[in-house]
Design an enzyme around this catalytic site. Structure first.
Site, PDB file in Angstrom:
ATOM      1  N   ARG A  18     -51.585  55.633 -34.397  1.00 22.93           N
ATOM      2  CA  ARG A  18     -51.267  56.004 -35.794  1.00 22.93           C
ATOM      3  C   ARG A  18     -52.125  55.210 -36.780  1.00 22.93           C
ATOM      4  NH1 ARG A  18     -45.515  52.966 -37.132  1.00 22.93           N
ATOM      5  NH2 ARG A  18     -45.856  51.195 -35.779  1.00 22.93           N
ATOM      6  N   SER A  45     -44.754  54.220 -41.643  1.00 20.35           N
ATOM      7  CA  SER A  45     -44.812  54.618 -40.230  1.00 20.35           C
ATOM      8  C   SER A  45     -46.077  55.396 -39.907  1.00 20.35           C
ATOM      9  CB  SER A  45     -43.603  55.492 -39.871  1.00 20.35           C
ATOM     10  OG  SER A  45     -42.419  54.750 -40.018  1.00 20.35           O
ATOM     11  N   GLU A  66     -39.377  68.174 -45.263  1.00 21.76           N
ATOM     12  CA  GLU A  66     -40.597  68.531 -44.544  1.00 21.76           C
ATOM     13  C   GLU A  66     -41.000  69.987 -44.762  1.00 21.76           C
ATOM     14  OE1 GLU A  66     -37.899  67.129 -43.179  1.00 21.76           O
ATOM     15  OE2 GLU A  66     -38.561  65.076 -42.731  1.00 21.76           O
ATOM     16  N   PHE A  91     -40.606  66.265 -36.675  1.00 25.38           N
ATOM     17  CA  PHE A  91     -40.386  66.896 -37.987  1.00 25.38           C
ATOM     18  C   PHE A  91     -41.635  67.643 -38.466  1.00 25.38           C
ATOM     19  CE2 PHE A  91     -38.049  62.652 -38.300  1.00 25.38           C
ATOM     20  CZ  PHE A  91     -36.993  63.126 -37.545  1.00 25.38           C
ATOM     21  N   HIS A 117     -45.566  59.320 -33.660  1.00 22.16           N
ATOM     22  CA  HIS A 117     -44.364  59.047 -32.872  1.00 22.16           C
ATOM     23  C   HIS A 117     -44.062  60.166 -31.886  1.00 22.16           C
ATOM     24  CE1 HIS A 117     -44.228  56.104 -35.994  1.00 22.16           C
ATOM     25  NE2 HIS A 117     -43.049  55.622 -35.671  1.00 22.16           N
ATOM     26  N   ASP A 125     -36.011  54.713 -30.074  1.00 22.00           N
ATOM     27  CA  ASP A 125     -35.308  55.683 -30.927  1.00 22.00           C
ATOM     28  C   ASP A 125     -34.625  56.790 -30.121  1.00 22.00           C
ATOM     29  OD1 ASP A 125     -35.740  54.456 -33.315  1.00 22.00           O
ATOM     30  OD2 ASP A 125     -37.438  55.696 -33.911  1.00 22.00           O
ATOM     31  N   ARG A 175     -46.955  55.837 -31.590  1.00 25.96           N
ATOM     32  CA  ARG A 175     -46.533  54.562 -32.161  1.00 25.96           C
ATOM     33  C   ARG A 175     -46.929  53.341 -31.337  1.00 25.96           C
ATOM     34  NH1 ARG A 175     -41.778  51.346 -31.988  1.00 25.96           N
ATOM     35  NH2 ARG A 175     -41.271  50.452 -34.019  1.00 25.96           N
TER      36      ARG A 175
END
Lengths: 322, 283
Positions: A18, A45, A66, A91, A117, A125, A175
């Site tokens: 990222r 992020s 989004e 998303f 991610h 997560d 990530r």
């Protein structure tokens, strides 16, 4: 394990892919004033903060919305802007599939959907965020280009390359802090597979984080006298069929490796190519029709069989089927 | 284009209504109800209000742009585009047919001049229009962006994401219009999903709201659009609540959701056309 192996590619540093996106976006923004950024409340992020700071008049915080972000991006394209949207892969795809389908893909808008991610390596997560279906969803859309680079340098190069490419793109990254094993000055050619290691017994087609695992697997196989070819398929669509067929014509069998479901992923794309041109044994390394769960990235890759050891097993299986 | 009088605009509207009915009848498919209800609005936009170029350019720099979010009312849009000179009027006979540029819902895939984005899956057009309006701001282009939405469409969540965003980002070069005909496919909005007070909803989201109470009266539509234009550039997005009657212009179609997506048969077409003077020549 990897330290004792004679790897064909090595690394001196590790970084998250990222960050490669964030740094690539900043450079793309400096090169081209039409590049604009949008983010749905995940600027940190997605590593979009530097771009936002340098180009505040070209950056749009959309809040946690989004669907609207995709629509705004499509609208920005009309006058010639090149919007990069940023949110998590989950998303960026499933949540907004219809918006992408109608306002971006069908309307052939020059939106760059940048998704962080992705996959199991998101880690703790858990499955709500660990999307493993996104490549399949995106590659099914006509007009869409789908890219999944393997490390920081390749992600940065890919980010800059898609700014110069006309048409909708899905760019997937992640990530975890990951070895940087590809050159900083690489030229990223969309749709062009990169043969990283020459071999003759089996081809390993890998994408994303698993390219590194494929590099390790090659060394492990070599120790056992098996010569593996490693091909980096950073572009899932359009797929470099020529490179795939040329390699398999030589090796006669293959393994696909990806951080994605079997269904709809890189493996399926390669299988289609082989079955229509040159049927050959192909083994999948990926997730077999299940969701992920919480854990560290390393633990998850091991539990779901997405690592070098499993690529080695799959390669031997493919070899035995020749 | 020479400025048209209100009477001349009404003549155009009569022809547009004939086009709508003939297109939908010919292929026995399409959405005549809200197309007829929005005819004054589309005619006023394309023949009076907007600065636009029939020699279509996708980017539309230094032009006013229009987006249709409720894409199913494509017949009225296709008619005003053809009658404005974007493409030959004869092409209306291909509406909804195989290999046509006039798709059931507006699309860019076949490169129909005048269309900048696909619509039909509801709720997306407001976001797109806001993006286009923000691009104009970046470019220092002071023309306006117009978007039309349906009232039933207000039930989509994305609309409210976009409404919040437009006020937050002070997108004040945007005029959104809601076709307030109070009907949707399954019946009156009041019964299907009560919209209650759209003015209050949008005002509380930070919009400037005006009502065009007689959305099928050309004079009133023009006044409403002028009023909306005068409110731009003051830090708030503009909403024009256009009170219309679905099926307006044809006595047996007016004011009911029955003609939302139903084509007239031969006799019904004849009865309808008899009420609408052929002012510009049928295609």
């Amino acid at each position: 394990m990897e330290k004792t192996l004679d790897l064909k590619f090595n690394y001196t540093d590790k970084k998250d892919t990222r960050s490669g996106f964030g740094d690539g976006l900043l450079e793309a923004g400096r090169k081209n004033p039409n590049v604009v950024g949008l983010c749905a409340d995940l600027i940190g992020s997605l590593k979009m903060g530097a771009f936002q700071k340098e180009f505040p008049e070209r950056f749009f915080q959309t809040g946690i919305a989004e669907a609207n972000m995709i629509g705004i991006a499509a609208g920005l394209c009309i006058s010639g802007k090149i919007p990069f949207t940023g949110t998590f892969a989950n998303f960026s795809t499933g949540r907004v599939y219809d918006q992408i389908r109608q306002s971006v893909a069908y309307s052939d808008k020059n939106v760059k959907i940048c998704a962080s991610h992705a996959g199991l390596t998101l880690g703790e997560d858990g499955a709500t965020h660990q999307i493993l279906e996104d490549l399949g969803m995106m590659k099914m859309l006509p007009h869409m280009t789908v890219i999944n680079p393997c490390d920081y340098n390749q992600t940065k190069a890919a980010t800059m390359a898609i700014a110069e490419h006309e048409g909708p793109v899905y760019l997937r990254f992640g990530r975890p802090v990951w070895p940087i094993f590809t050159p900083a000055d690489q030229k990223f050619e969309i749709g062009k597979a990169w043969k990283m290691i020459d071999g003759k017994d089996v081809t390993i087609f890998a994408t994303g984080h698993l390219v590194w695992e494929a590099v390790i697997a090659e060394a492990m196989l070599r120790e056992e006298g098996i010569s593996a070819e490693v091909i980096n398929i950073h572009t899932i669509k359009p797929l470099d069929e020529e490179a795939i067929l040329e390699s398999v014509a030589k090796t006669g069998c293959a393994v696909s490796a990806e951080e994605h479901q079997y269904n709809g992923g890189l493996g399926d794309s390669i299988a289609q190519t082989l079955i229509r041109n040159n049927p050959a044994p192909l083994e999948y390394v990926g997730v077999d029709d299940s969701f992920g769960e919480s854990g560290t990235p390393t633990q998850l890759l091991e539990k779901y069989g997405l690592n070098a050891a499993n690529i080695v097993k799959a390669a031997k299986k493919a070899l035995a089927r020749k | 284009m020479e400025k048209k009088s209100t009477e001349q605009l009404q003549e155009v509207a009569s022809q547009v209504r004939r086009d709508i009915l003939r297109m939908v009848h010919q292929v026995q498919s399409g959405h005549p109800g809200a197309s007829l209800g929005c005819t004054e609005f589309f005619t006023a936009l394309y023949f009076d209000q907007m600065k636009h170029d029939k020699n279509f350019n996708m980017k539309g720099k230094n032009e006013d742009l229009f987006f249709l979010s409720n894409g199913h009312i494509s017949p009225v849009w296709y008619s005003v585009l053809a009658r404005s000179g974007y493409f030959p009027i004869a092409e209306m006979s291909t509406f909804r047919k195989l290999n046509s540029r006039l798709q059931g819902h507006p699309a860019t895939e076949e490169n129909l001049p005048g269309i900048r984005i696909a619509s039909g899956s509801l709720g997306q057009g407001l976001s797109v229009a806001i993006g286009a309006a923000q691009a104009k701001k970046i470019d220092g282009d002071d023309r306006l962006v117009y978007v039309m939405m349906g009232d039933g469409e207000q039930e989509e969540g994305q609309i409210w994401e976009a409404a919040m965003y437009a006020a937050h980002w002070k997108v004040d070069n945007l005029i959104a219009t809601i076709d307030l005909n109070r009907q949707q496919i399954d019946g009156p909005t009041k019964e299907i999903m009560d919209l209650i007070d759209l003015r209050a909803k949008y005002e509380s989201f930070g919009w400037e709201v005006i009502d065009t109470l007689q959305g099928n009266n050309m004079e009133s539509v023009l006044i409403g659009l002028e009023k909306a234009k005068n409110l731009t550039g003051q830090g708030k997005p503009i909403l024009n609540l256009l009170h219309t009657e679905m099926g307006y212009g044809v006595d047996f179609m007016v004011g009911t959701h029955k003609w939302h997506g139903i084509a007239p048969n031969d006799q019904q077409l004849a009865d309808a056309l008899a009420q609408l003077p052929e002012t510009l020549g049928d295609y």
